[in-house]
Design a protein around this motif. Structure first.
Motif, PDB file in Angstrom:
ATOM      1  N   SER A  41       1.678  10.142  -2.545  1.00  0.00           N
ATOM      2  CA  SER A  41       0.541  10.534  -3.717  1.00  0.00           C
ATOM      3  C   SER A  41       1.168  11.457  -4.518  1.00  0.00           C
ATOM      4  CB  SER A  41      -0.654  10.719  -2.929  1.00  0.00           C
ATOM      5  OG  SER A  41      -1.406   9.485  -2.514  1.00  0.00           O
ATOM      6  N   THR A  89       0.861  -1.131  -0.017  1.00  0.00           N
ATOM      7  CA  THR A  89      -0.151  -0.061  -0.205  1.00  0.00           C
ATOM      8  C   THR A  89       0.908   1.311   0.078  1.00  0.00           C
ATOM      9  OG1 THR A  89      -0.159   0.177   2.481  1.00  0.00           O
ATOM     10  CG2 THR A  89      -1.822  -1.266   1.520  1.00  0.00           C
ATOM     11  N   PHE A  90       0.294   2.353  -0.147  1.00  0.00           N
ATOM     12  CA  PHE A  90       0.972   3.557  -0.454  1.00  0.00           C
ATOM     13  C   PHE A  90       1.296   3.957   1.286  1.00  0.00           C
ATOM     14  CE2 PHE A  90      -0.524   6.331  -4.335  1.00  0.00           C
ATOM     15  CZ  PHE A  90       0.072   5.204  -4.977  1.00  0.00           C
ATOM     16  N   ARG A 124      -7.861  -1.590  -5.475  1.00  0.00           N
ATOM     17  CA  ARG A 124      -7.683  -1.681  -4.028  1.00  0.00           C
ATOM     18  C   ARG A 124      -7.041  -2.858  -3.660  1.00  0.00           C
ATOM     19  NH1 ARG A 124      -8.114   2.746  -5.348  1.00  0.00           N
ATOM     20  NH2 ARG A 124      -9.528   4.418  -4.650  1.00  0.00           N
ATOM     21  N   VAL A 138       0.046   4.245 -11.970  1.00  0.00           N
ATOM     22  CA  VAL A 138      -0.380   3.685 -10.850  1.00  0.00           C
ATOM     23  C   VAL A 138      -2.030   3.424 -11.151  1.00  0.00           C
ATOM     24  CG1 VAL A 138      -1.129   3.369  -8.448  1.00  0.00           C
ATOM     25  CG2 VAL A 138       0.959   4.226  -8.960  1.00  0.00           C
ATOM     26  N   ASP A 139      -2.559   2.255 -11.114  1.00  0.00           N
ATOM     27  CA  ASP A 139      -3.977   1.863 -11.254  1.00  0.00           C
ATOM     28  C   ASP A 139      -4.624   2.383 -10.125  1.00  0.00           C
ATOM     29  OD1 ASP A 139      -6.495   1.417 -12.011  1.00  0.00           O
ATOM     30  OD2 ASP A 139      -5.818  -0.862 -12.745  1.00  0.00           O
ATOM     31  N   ARG A 140      -5.262   3.468 -10.091  1.00  0.00           N
ATOM     32  CA  ARG A 140      -6.037   3.843  -8.731  1.00  0.00           C
ATOM     33  C   ARG A 140      -7.313   3.138  -8.539  1.00  0.00           C
ATOM     34  NH1 ARG A 140      -2.494   7.690 -10.490  1.00  0.00           N
ATOM     35  NH2 ARG A 140      -1.049   8.725  -8.725  1.00  0.00           N
ATOM     36  N   LYS A 141      -7.695   2.576  -9.718  1.00  0.00           N
ATOM     37  CA  LYS A 141      -9.212   1.948  -9.660  1.00  0.00           C
ATOM     38  C   LYS A 141      -9.178   0.651  -8.949  1.00  0.00           C
ATOM     39  CE  LYS A 141     -10.565   3.819 -14.182  1.00  0.00           C
ATOM     40  NZ  LYS A 141     -10.901   3.461 -15.446  1.00  0.00           N
ATOM     41  N   PRO A 144      -3.972   0.135  -4.810  1.00  0.00           N
ATOM     42  CA  PRO A 144      -3.431   0.605  -6.116  1.00  0.00           C
ATOM     43  C   PRO A 144      -2.296  -0.349  -6.537  1.00  0.00           C
ATOM     44  CG  PRO A 144      -4.061   2.451  -4.760  1.00  0.00           C
ATOM     45  CD  PRO A 144      -4.087   1.273  -3.733  1.00  0.00           C
ATOM     46  N   HIS A 148       1.279   9.182   3.825  1.00  0.00           N
ATOM     47  CA  HIS A 148       0.505   8.634   2.588  1.00  0.00           C
ATOM     48  C   HIS A 148       0.169   9.766   1.388  1.00  0.00           C
ATOM     49  CE1 HIS A 148      -3.352   7.938   0.397  1.00  0.00           C
ATOM     50  NE2 HIS A 148      -2.926   6.613   0.370  1.00  0.00           N
ATOM     51  N   LYS A 156       2.176  11.432  -8.579  1.00  0.00           N
ATOM     52  CA  LYS A 156       1.601  12.126  -9.459  1.00  0.00           C
ATOM     53  C   LYS A 156       2.442  13.125 -10.128  1.00  0.00           C
ATOM     54  CE  LYS A 156      -3.262  12.458  -7.043  1.00  0.00           C
ATOM     55  NZ  LYS A 156      -3.999  13.149  -6.207  1.00  0.00           N
TER      56      LYS A 156
END
Length: 300
Positions: free
Chosen positions: A33, A17-18, A53, A48-51, A55, A29, A37
């Motif tokens: 991000s 995880t982040f 969970r 990163v595929d943020r859709k 990611p 966190h 970005k």
């Protein structure tokens, strides 16, 4: 391109995880991000595929991590040039599994204590495979059973010799190697390992025919199997290991006793030779401390 951002994307690839990646780097966190970005905006790609969970990295993200790891390795080596006493950088080390129990951990602990900014990555495998990885530059150095002959482009530094012993239950009445092998099922130490091949050659040269029941990678497993009467075996006595327990009969293999040699190998002109040399010093120091402790224990 910001090197801190590259370190962040590498951490994202290594942790689930982040949040975990941030904790490893000492970042929040939100900071993780922001770094990701910023890289995406600079490169104009989605990393990163943020859709999903949690990611996960996209294909572009995975490719970036591979390049970033090489870049960070180079920057660590550059930083190390400025330090005469403190080692900075990363060392990818291969180790034969039997040495990970007693010999290597104390040496690595002392190395990390002396050089806290040194990053270590460990890979356990058989000597033959580790030697191939060193020659192919996939790892920096390896602790292996010493090769039988010289290898082009490979530097070999001897660490110690581990004697080969015949192991049998303490209740076994036989008093020779030949008699023990004839009377009991035999547990092979992995014959894909160089030490296992050394044992196999000895038995073949002396025309001793075992009755195999198992073939095992782990020296600890061999001792447990022998102790419980599953069979006998021939195996190296691990460096820095405590003495064999009283419920094992131990006979030396050969006269003089045969041993396997452990060595630290790396490539000639290895750019990380300072790191591998520092590890070698700690390995020999650990062996010296262990032997002194054994002498002290024997006199008390």
């Amino acid at each position: 391109m910001n090197l801190h951002f590259l370190r962040t994307i590498i951490a994202v690839s290594q942790y689930p995880t982040f949040v975990a990646a941030g904790e490893a780097l000492g970042l929040s966190h939100s900071a993780v991000s922001v770094h990701v970005k910023a890289l995406e905006q600079e490169l104009q790609v989605v990393l990163v595929d943020r859709k999903r969970r949690p990611p996960v990295l996209t294909d572009k993200g995975i490719a970036l991590v591979e390049h970033a790891q090489r870049i960070m390795g180079i920057t660590d080596e550059i930083k190390a040039l400025a330090s005469d006493t403190t080692l900075i950088g990363s060392l990818t080390l291969g180790v034969v599994p039997s040495s990970l129990v007693n010999l290597v951990p104390p040496a690595l602990a002392m190395l990390r204590q002396a050089h806290p900014r040194l990053q270590l990555q460990i890979r356990a495998d058989l000597s033959q495979e580790l030697t191939r990885l060193v020659r192919n530059r996939d790892i920096d150095a390896a602790i292996v059973t010493a090769p039988a002959g010289p290898l082009d482009g490979v530097r070999v530094q001897s660490i110690c010799h581990e004697p080969l012993n015949v192991l049998a239950p303490a209740s076994a009445p036989e008093q020779s190697v030949r008699a023990l092998v004839a009377a009991h099922p035999f547990i092979w130490f992995n014959r894909r390992a160089w030490a296992g091949q050394q044992i196999e050659r000895y038995l073949s040269d002396h025309k001793i025919q075992p009755r195999p029941v198992l073939e095992v990678d782990s020296l600890e497993a061999i001792e447990a199997l022998v102790r419980n009467g599953i069979g006998i075996s021939i195996a190296p006595q691990r460096a820095c290991a405590p003495p064999y327990p009283d419920d094992l009969k131990v006979l030396p293999l050969g006269a003089p006793q045969i041993s396997r040699e452990l060595a630290l190998i790396d490539r000639v002109n290895n750019p990380r030779s300072r790191l591998s040399d520092a590890l070698y010093q700690e390995l020999t120091a650990s062996l010296t401390r262990f032997r002194q402790e054994q002498i002290t224990a024997g006199t008390t």
